[in-house]
Design a protein around this motif. Structure first.
Motif, PDB file in Angstrom:
ATOM      1  N   LEU A  50       0.779  -1.115  -0.046  1.00  0.00           N
ATOM      2  CA  LEU A  50       0.065   0.084   0.108  1.00  0.00           C
ATOM      3  C   LEU A  50       1.018   1.376  -0.140  1.00  0.00           C
ATOM      4  O   LEU A  50       1.605   1.647   1.064  1.00  0.00           O
ATOM      5  CB  LEU A  50      -0.874   0.031   1.218  1.00  0.00           C
ATOM      6  N   ILE A  51       0.741   2.126  -1.111  1.00  0.00           N
ATOM      7  CA  ILE A  51       1.690   3.161  -1.371  1.00  0.00           C
ATOM      8  C   ILE A  51       0.763   4.354  -1.222  1.00  0.00           C
ATOM      9  O   ILE A  51      -0.137   4.644  -2.043  1.00  0.00           O
ATOM     10  CB  ILE A  51       2.667   3.168  -2.791  1.00  0.00           C
ATOM     11  N   LEU A  52       1.021   5.311  -0.195  1.00  0.00           N
ATOM     12  CA  LEU A  52       0.143   6.436  -0.138  1.00  0.00           C
ATOM     13  C   LEU A  52       0.839   7.725  -0.558  1.00  0.00           C
ATOM     14  O   LEU A  52       1.906   7.940  -0.007  1.00  0.00           O
ATOM     15  CB  LEU A  52      -0.367   6.620   1.531  1.00  0.00           C
ATOM     16  N   THR A  53       0.380   8.435  -1.395  1.00  0.00           N
ATOM     17  CA  THR A  53       1.074   9.658  -2.024  1.00  0.00           C
ATOM     18  C   THR A  53       0.380  10.861  -1.660  1.00  0.00           C
ATOM     19  O   THR A  53       0.899  12.028  -1.868  1.00  0.00           O
ATOM     20  CB  THR A  53       0.819   9.631  -3.254  1.00  0.00           C
ATOM     21  N   GLY A  54      -1.053  11.129  -0.984  1.00  0.00           N
ATOM     22  CA  GLY A  54      -1.596  11.994  -0.696  1.00  0.00           C
ATOM     23  C   GLY A  54      -3.041  12.160  -1.199  1.00  0.00           C
ATOM     24  O   GLY A  54      -3.427  11.031  -1.922  1.00  0.00           O
ATOM     25  N   GLY A  55      -3.507  13.423  -1.573  1.00  0.00           N
ATOM     26  CA  GLY A  55      -4.680  13.531  -2.252  1.00  0.00           C
ATOM     27  C   GLY A  55      -5.801  13.659  -1.139  1.00  0.00           C
ATOM     28  O   GLY A  55      -5.813  13.451  -0.197  1.00  0.00           O
ATOM     29  N   THR A  56      -7.114  13.654  -1.689  1.00  0.00           N
ATOM     30  CA  THR A  56      -8.218  13.497  -1.144  1.00  0.00           C
ATOM     31  C   THR A  56      -8.315  12.417  -0.033  1.00  0.00           C
ATOM     32  O   THR A  56      -9.027  12.664   1.133  1.00  0.00           O
ATOM     33  CB  THR A  56      -9.563  14.005  -1.916  1.00  0.00           C
ATOM     34  N   ILE A  57      -8.205  11.382  -0.669  1.00  0.00           N
ATOM     35  CA  ILE A  57      -8.077  10.236   0.071  1.00  0.00           C
ATOM     36  C   ILE A  57      -7.353  10.120   1.384  1.00  0.00           C
ATOM     37  O   ILE A  57      -7.402   9.225   2.182  1.00  0.00           O
ATOM     38  CB  ILE A  57      -8.055   8.779  -0.892  1.00  0.00           C
ATOM     39  N   CYS A  58      -6.210  11.090   1.325  1.00  0.00           N
ATOM     40  CA  CYS A  58      -5.321  11.190   2.270  1.00  0.00           C
ATOM     41  C   CYS A  58      -5.470  12.345   3.173  1.00  0.00           C
ATOM     42  O   CYS A  58      -4.577  12.634   3.934  1.00  0.00           O
ATOM     43  CB  CYS A  58      -3.936  10.763   1.818  1.00  0.00           C
ATOM     44  N   SER A  59      -6.688  13.079   2.918  1.00  0.00           N
ATOM     45  CA  SER A  59      -6.505  14.367   3.512  1.00  0.00           C
ATOM     46  C   SER A  59      -7.449  14.191   4.860  1.00  0.00           C
ATOM     47  O   SER A  59      -8.500  13.680   4.966  1.00  0.00           O
ATOM     48  CB  SER A  59      -6.891  15.449   2.448  1.00  0.00           C
ATOM     49  N   ARG A  60      -7.301  15.500   5.527  1.00  0.00           N
ATOM     50  CA  ARG A  60      -8.214  15.850   6.672  1.00  0.00           C
ATOM     51  C   ARG A  60      -8.601  17.152   6.622  1.00  0.00           C
ATOM     52  O   ARG A  60      -7.686  18.063   5.950  1.00  0.00           O
ATOM     53  CB  ARG A  60      -7.438  15.432   7.937  1.00  0.00           C
ATOM     54  N   VAL A  61      -9.640  17.697   7.235  1.00  0.00           N
ATOM     55  CA  VAL A  61     -10.009  19.013   7.229  1.00  0.00           C
ATOM     56  C   VAL A  61      -9.338  19.715   8.525  1.00  0.00           C
ATOM     57  O   VAL A  61      -9.764  19.262   9.582  1.00  0.00           O
ATOM     58  CB  VAL A  61     -11.484  19.173   7.336  1.00  0.00           C
ATOM     59  N   GLY A  62      -8.684  20.561   8.056  1.00  0.00           N
ATOM     60  CA  GLY A  62      -7.900  21.404   9.095  1.00  0.00           C
ATOM     61  C   GLY A  62      -8.925  22.592   9.968  1.00  0.00           C
ATOM     62  O   GLY A  62      -9.958  22.785   9.576  1.00  0.00           O
ATOM     63  N   HIS A  63      -8.127  22.951  10.840  1.00  0.00           N
ATOM     64  CA  HIS A  63      -8.966  24.139  11.626  1.00  0.00           C
ATOM     65  C   HIS A  63      -9.337  25.567  10.862  1.00  0.00           C
ATOM     66  O   HIS A  63     -10.526  26.063  11.073  1.00  0.00           O
ATOM     67  CB  HIS A  63      -8.011  24.732  12.969  1.00  0.00           C
ATOM     68  N   ASP A  64      -8.820  25.754   9.874  1.00  0.00           N
ATOM     69  CA  ASP A  64      -9.092  26.552   8.884  1.00  0.00           C
ATOM     70  C   ASP A  64     -10.307  26.196   7.657  1.00  0.00           C
ATOM     71  O   ASP A  64     -10.677  27.103   7.037  1.00  0.00           O
ATOM     72  CB  ASP A  64      -7.944  27.162   8.080  1.00  0.00           C
ATOM     73  N   GLY A  65     -10.588  24.985   7.921  1.00  0.00           N
ATOM     74  CA  GLY A  65     -11.634  24.511   6.947  1.00  0.00           C
ATOM     75  C   GLY A  65     -11.382  23.796   5.555  1.00  0.00           C
ATOM     76  O   GLY A  65     -11.984  23.547   4.820  1.00  0.00           O
ATOM     77  N   THR A  66     -10.002  23.961   5.446  1.00  0.00           N
ATOM     78  CA  THR A  66      -9.363  23.701   4.186  1.00  0.00           C
ATOM     79  C   THR A  66      -8.787  22.276   4.565  1.00  0.00           C
ATOM     80  O   THR A  66      -8.520  21.721   5.544  1.00  0.00           O
ATOM     81  CB  THR A  66      -8.136  24.243   3.838  1.00  0.00           C
ATOM     82  N   ARG A  67      -8.748  21.321   3.137  1.00  0.00           N
ATOM     83  CA  ARG A  67      -8.225  20.006   3.396  1.00  0.00           C
ATOM     84  C   ARG A  67      -6.656  20.248   3.064  1.00  0.00           C
ATOM     85  O   ARG A  67      -6.232  20.748   2.196  1.00  0.00           O
ATOM     86  CB  ARG A  67      -8.837  19.212   2.260  1.00  0.00           C
ATOM     87  N   ARG A  68      -5.949  19.216   4.104  1.00  0.00           N
ATOM     88  CA  ARG A  68      -4.657  19.005   3.982  1.00  0.00           C
ATOM     89  C   ARG A  68      -4.190  17.655   3.905  1.00  0.00           C
ATOM     90  O   ARG A  68      -4.958  16.809   4.482  1.00  0.00           O
ATOM     91  CB  ARG A  68      -3.905  19.862   5.052  1.00  0.00           C
ATOM     92  N   SER A  69      -3.352  17.181   2.990  1.00  0.00           N
ATOM     93  CA  SER A  69      -2.895  15.842   2.958  1.00  0.00           C
ATOM     94  C   SER A  69      -2.332  15.298   4.360  1.00  0.00           C
ATOM     95  O   SER A  69      -1.506  16.269   4.799  1.00  0.00           O
ATOM     96  CB  SER A  69      -2.094  15.787   1.841  1.00  0.00           C
ATOM     97  N   ASP A  70      -2.584  14.268   4.627  1.00  0.00           N
ATOM     98  CA  ASP A  70      -2.264  13.541   5.877  1.00  0.00           C
ATOM     99  C   ASP A  70      -2.063  11.974   5.789  1.00  0.00           C
ATOM    100  O   ASP A  70      -2.878  11.387   6.122  1.00  0.00           O
ATOM    101  CB  ASP A  70      -2.862  13.833   7.129  1.00  0.00           C
ATOM    102  N   VAL A  71      -1.030  11.481   5.169  1.00  0.00           N
ATOM    103  CA  VAL A  71      -0.902  10.207   4.816  1.00  0.00           C
ATOM    104  C   VAL A  71      -0.990   9.151   5.977  1.00  0.00           C
ATOM    105  O   VAL A  71      -1.198   8.285   6.070  1.00  0.00           O
ATOM    106  CB  VAL A  71       0.193   9.991   3.884  1.00  0.00           C
ATOM    107  N   GLY A  72      -0.264   9.864   7.058  1.00  0.00           N
ATOM    108  CA  GLY A  72      -0.127   8.764   8.325  1.00  0.00           C
ATOM    109  C   GLY A  72      -1.567   8.813   8.783  1.00  0.00           C
ATOM    110  O   GLY A  72      -1.723   7.246   9.211  1.00  0.00           O
ATOM    111  N   THR A  73      -2.353   9.684   9.027  1.00  0.00           N
ATOM    112  CA  THR A  73      -3.738   9.283   9.537  1.00  0.00           C
ATOM    113  C   THR A  73      -4.515   8.528   8.513  1.00  0.00           C
ATOM    114  O   THR A  73      -5.107   7.502   8.978  1.00  0.00           O
ATOM    115  CB  THR A  73      -4.263  10.640   9.775  1.00  0.00           C
ATOM    116  N   ALA A  74      -4.174   8.634   7.379  1.00  0.00           N
ATOM    117  CA  ALA A  74      -5.127   7.938   6.050  1.00  0.00           C
ATOM    118  C   ALA A  74      -4.820   6.448   6.287  1.00  0.00           C
ATOM    119  O   ALA A  74      -5.516   5.731   6.255  1.00  0.00           O
ATOM    120  CB  ALA A  74      -4.722   8.471   4.861  1.00  0.00           C
TER     121      ALA A  74
END
Length: 341
Positions: free
Chosen positions: A5-29
């Motif tokens: 399983l190779i994670l590179t990012g993108g929406t599937i690996c993103s979380r919504v931050g405090h500012d309401g924008t999506r940021r890539s977070d492969v560790g959590t994904a």
């Protein structure tokens, strides 16, 4: 079953931050994907070996990142794996699919790109469904090659050959390709033999330190070819309109001939894709081929670009590059929508 399983990012690996924008977070994904899969399939014996070589939204990817993905795959001992899943964003999914389809044309195991329309913690996401479909296909021993599995807005899960994938349109939640199949029809297909040839990944990995600079041009009314920078360019890939046409009004800075003349002076091959080599309905494509444009037949523009880029990465030039790209197109056509179980 063992899956890389190779994670590179993108929406599937993103979380919504405090500012309401999506940021890539492969560790959590990585954790969320596997935990959700284990809850849905508590008796599954599938083992996931996770790599996180990138942490980028796909709109931020550059060719250097493609090389990172290729090196990650090259480091795998494919004899130990039944398949590879790559988590990737949707915005440039078709571009990476085109490149990987070329680079992994002879790979012996299925490599499946998965993505999501919403982050994994959103109730309307299709990320978990896409991931589970990819695992299921690998467990069924899907034919080797580069694939994309994606649940469209109609609720159907579709499987795409990577070299045929088209861009997702603005405001759309669906992907399309020429030969796309509903997942149920693939899983019910007759058994087939896996490819026995494995890509020479070591050779590919050895080349990834020198990233080629291949120019991609999408035509539009008003594009001035005298202002296109060609410094350091190894090759150019020029798209066509739906009738396989482009501006061919000679002696005009808006005509592709202007680009062709400049490329010829610098010994830069200029490809036209998609474009039939023999049969043009309009004189424009015919004229451009006569002026030196190299037609690439029956290819999507993302795959044509990915194939030329891969060929340049491997050191091909001139006629060897053209022959390599055309042979790649013939090779990937043998990719079958079949499973061995």
């Amino acid at each position: 079953m063992r899956i890389a399983l190779i994670l590179t990012g993108g929406t599937i690996c993103s979380r919504v931050g405090h500012d309401g924008t999506r940021r890539s977070d492969v560790g959590t994904a990585s954790t969320v994907l596997e935990q959700h899969y284990r809850l849905a399939h508590p008796f599954s014996s599938v083992q996931f070996d996770v790599q996180m070589p990138l942490n980028r939204l796909s709109e931020d990817l550059i060719p250097d990142d493609w090389c990172v993905i290729l090196r990650s795959i090259a480091l795998l001992d494919l004899r130990r794996y039944d398949g590879i899943i790559i988590a990737h964003g949707t915005d440039t999914l078709e571009q990476t699919a085109g490149m990987l389809s070329a680079a992994l044309a002879d790979i012996s195991v299925p490599v499946i790109l998965v993505s999501a329309i919403e982050p994994l913690d959103e109730p309307q996401t299709n990320g978990h469904a896409n991931f589970e479909a990819a695992v299921k296909l690998i467990c069924k021993h899907l034919y080797g090659g580069l694939w994309v599995v994606y649940e469209n807005s109609d609720g159907e899960m579709y499987l795409h050959r990577g070299f045929e994938l088209l861009p997702c349109q603005n405001e759309s939640r669906s992907f399309y390709s020429r030969s796309m199949r509903k997942l149920s029809t693939v899983l019910d297909a007759a058994p087939a033999h896996q490819k026995s040839v494995c890509a020479d990944m070591q050779t590919l990995a050895a080349q990834t330190n020198a990233v080629p600079d291949v120019l991609l041009i999408r035509p539009y009314n008003g594009l001035r070819y005298d202002k296109v920078t060609l410094d350091g360019i190894t090759a150019a890939v020029h798209g066509t309109y739906h009738s396989e046409t482009a501006n061919s009004v000679r002696f005009s800075p808006y005509a592709v001939q202007t680009l062709l003349y400049r490329c010829r002076e610098l010994d830069i091959p200029c490809y036209l894709a998609p474009c039939s080599e023999q049969n043009q309905s309009y004189g424009s494509a015919y004229d451009l081929i006569q002026e030196g444009a190299i037609p690439l037949e029956d290819m999507t523009l993302p795959f044509a670009y990915g194939a030329v880029w891969t060929g340049c990465l491997l050191g091909y030039r001139g006629e060897q590059l053209t022959s390599y790209v055309r042979q790649l197109r013939q090779s990937v056509e043998s990719q079958l929508f079949r499973c061995c179980i």
